[in-house]
Design an enzyme around this catalytic site. Sequence first.
Site, PDB file in Angstrom:
ATOM      1  N   LYS A  94     -30.095  25.317  18.578  1.00  0.00           N
ATOM      2  CA  LYS A  94     -30.515  26.532  18.693  1.00  0.00           C
ATOM      3  C   LYS A  94     -29.561  27.119  16.917  1.00  0.00           C
ATOM      4  O   LYS A  94     -29.617  28.145  16.143  1.00  0.00           O
ATOM      5  CB  LYS A  94     -30.246  27.761  19.740  1.00  0.00           C
ATOM      6  CG  LYS A  94     -30.412  29.269  19.123  1.00  0.00           C
ATOM      7  CD  LYS A  94     -30.287  29.466  20.918  1.00  0.00           C
ATOM      8  CE  LYS A  94     -28.794  30.210  20.612  1.00  0.00           C
ATOM      9  NZ  LYS A  94     -27.927  31.329  20.084  1.00  0.00           N
ATOM     10  N   ASN A  95     -28.644  27.000  17.426  1.00  0.00           N
ATOM     11  CA  ASN A  95     -27.489  27.756  16.053  1.00  0.00           C
ATOM     12  C   ASN A  95     -27.239  26.919  15.180  1.00  0.00           C
ATOM     13  O   ASN A  95     -26.536  27.453  14.190  1.00  0.00           O
ATOM     14  CB  ASN A  95     -25.859  27.939  16.641  1.00  0.00           C
ATOM     15  CG  ASN A  95     -25.733  28.896  18.179  1.00  0.00           C
ATOM     16  OD1 ASN A  95     -26.974  29.934  18.325  1.00  0.00           O
ATOM     17  ND2 ASN A  95     -24.871  28.545  19.213  1.00  0.00           N
ATOM     18  N   CYS A 138     -22.346  43.901  22.837  1.00  0.00           N
ATOM     19  CA  CYS A 138     -23.411  42.546  23.196  1.00  0.00           C
ATOM     20  C   CYS A 138     -22.505  42.437  24.964  1.00  0.00           C
ATOM     21  O   CYS A 138     -21.534  43.293  24.931  1.00  0.00           O
ATOM     22  CB  CYS A 138     -22.699  41.278  22.352  1.00  0.00           C
ATOM     23  SG  CYS A 138     -22.630  40.053  23.325  1.00  0.00           S
ATOM     24  N   ARG A 150     -18.100  42.009  19.592  1.00  0.00           N
ATOM     25  CA  ARG A 150     -18.710  41.173  18.350  1.00  0.00           C
ATOM     26  C   ARG A 150     -17.742  41.914  17.256  1.00  0.00           C
ATOM     27  O   ARG A 150     -19.941  42.309  16.776  1.00  0.00           O
ATOM     28  CB  ARG A 150     -19.521  40.441  19.074  1.00  0.00           C
ATOM     29  CG  ARG A 150     -19.516  40.343  21.093  1.00  0.00           C
ATOM     30  CD  ARG A 150     -20.435  39.328  20.776  1.00  0.00           C
ATOM     31  NE  ARG A 150     -20.993  37.433  20.197  1.00  0.00           N
ATOM     32  CZ  ARG A 150     -22.242  37.523  20.050  1.00  0.00           C
ATOM     33  NH1 ARG A 150     -23.345  37.356  21.136  1.00  0.00           N
ATOM     34  NH2 ARG A 150     -22.624  36.054  19.566  1.00  0.00           N
ATOM     35  N   ASP A 191     -19.170  28.009  24.016  1.00  0.00           N
ATOM     36  CA  ASP A 191     -20.897  28.008  24.480  1.00  0.00           C
ATOM     37  C   ASP A 191     -20.235  27.456  26.211  1.00  0.00           C
ATOM     38  O   ASP A 191     -21.328  27.433  26.576  1.00  0.00           O
ATOM     39  CB  ASP A 191     -21.130  27.755  23.432  1.00  0.00           C
ATOM     40  CG  ASP A 191     -21.355  29.328  22.624  1.00  0.00           C
ATOM     41  OD1 ASP A 191     -21.283  29.972  23.546  1.00  0.00           O
ATOM     42  OD2 ASP A 191     -22.650  28.634  21.464  1.00  0.00           O
ATOM     43  N   ARG A 201     -34.348  32.535  25.430  1.00  0.00           N
ATOM     44  CA  ARG A 201     -33.790  32.275  24.095  1.00  0.00           C
ATOM     45  C   ARG A 201     -32.564  30.623  23.583  1.00  0.00           C
ATOM     46  O   ARG A 201     -32.655  30.809  22.564  1.00  0.00           O
ATOM     47  CB  ARG A 201     -32.449  33.506  23.987  1.00  0.00           C
ATOM     48  CG  ARG A 201     -32.650  34.529  24.858  1.00  0.00           C
ATOM     49  CD  ARG A 201     -32.235  35.658  24.529  1.00  0.00           C
ATOM     50  NE  ARG A 201     -31.066  35.580  23.538  1.00  0.00           N
ATOM     51  CZ  ARG A 201     -30.465  36.306  22.661  1.00  0.00           C
ATOM     52  NH1 ARG A 201     -29.322  37.292  23.448  1.00  0.00           N
ATOM     53  NH2 ARG A 201     -30.006  36.159  21.443  1.00  0.00           N
TER      54      ARG A 201
END
Length: 417
Positions: free
Chosen positions: A22-23, A116, A121, A304, A396
């Site tokens: 995803k990133n 967030c 952030r 993460d 997501r």
Amino acid sequence: MDKLVIEGGVPLQGEVRIAGAKNATLPLMAAALLAEGKTIVKNAPDLFDVLTMGRVIERLGADVQRHDHTMEIDATSLDNFEAPYELVKTMRASVYVLGALLGRCGKARVSLPGGCAWGPRPIDIHLKGIQALGAEIDLDHGYIVADAPKLKGTRFFLDFPSVGATINILLAAVKAEGETVLENVAREPEVTNLVRVLNKMGAKIEGEKTSTLRITGVDGLNPVTCSVIPDRIEAGTYLAAAGLTAGDVLLLGAEPEHLTMVLAKAAEAGIKITVTTEGIRVESDGNLRSVDVETAIYPGFATDMQAQWITLMTGAHGVSLITDIIYPDRFTHVPELMRLGARISMKDNVARVHGPSQLRGAQVMSTDLRASASLVIAALAASGRTDISRIYHLDRGYERLEEKFSQLGARIKREHE
Ligand code: EPU
């Protein structure tokens, strides 16, 4: 709203194909805006965040088409410079269009992402870097208004090697006049993936995988066909699930080089790791040792993976300390894990996990993407039934999660609440 219902206690067995990251996909989608014509992104995961980024760039005038895992982005004519609040607030990475729009059109109006669930952030480093390239930036009713008829090369030192700031500044710098030197940049594989794709598009960037990027501005970039790297966090999540359930799982297509620290820590915890030509095999007899981790920038232990590691350590003998220095407030999963029987105490940004605990099914709630993943892992190992609500967070960032876990033997299904 959907929920996951999991009957835990089954050791995971088999093979799972790791999706594109995803990133890494989100910055490539922003990069496509820099070139007129059709950019083709292969191995793009089918995720809600990718869909959101698609909506953001479509708003700007790009045409986005998907066929399975191939995405075609035609950015020939951009006719809008605004990324609106209703999209940016749902996904912070939308802010990447700031750098890309400046590079392509010299102006942009992008909503500030706001806070967030686990902290403020900020994006101050993004803005400082873009200003250093000569853009004028104003804040107007919650929007960043940036204007730069011509960006100029500069030397800029990032206060912190932020992934997002590195990406945003890079997207603006590739077409800036003259030479730009960016120091203290992020070295995450997702950044390297972007650097390689930009160079393929015709950019001149030296220093890939290092802390300094030297960019010689070019007048234009060409559309290309590129590919997304495998998702190291998805791979790490399945690793933790196999580890805690005493499983034996082959992570097909996972890239060991991107997971060096996680693999080393897993081996220290007593999980057998074998790198094969197809990917990474993870074998666990469930007899785990406690291992401390502290999050860090790449190649350190990824924030993460922090939530998933805490969950893994609930099954380990002894006390493990898990410290998050990247996001000190990112611990919303801890109270939920405790509902499942984990014994964790918190002090500032350090979780102290006492193991092993026999987790027992309960009703819990997802709070963000990785927190949700950690609850799934815990539920897979817990005895009895766990209901995880608010799983839109999982959609997501994890492709076909319940299907993939089912293929590994888990008893997991999605239900409408
Ligand atoms: N920071 C600043 N100012 C800035 C930017 C960052 O102070 O202008 C600070 C942050 O507050 C944080 C640290 O720098 O303490 C690291 O933030 P970074 O900018 O590197 O994170 P990000 O780009 O916002 C990406 C990933 C996150 C991941 C972090 C850290 C994407 C889309 N997001 O976020 O992924 O946690 O890097 O590796 O790439 C996820 O996938 O679940 C996720 C949250």
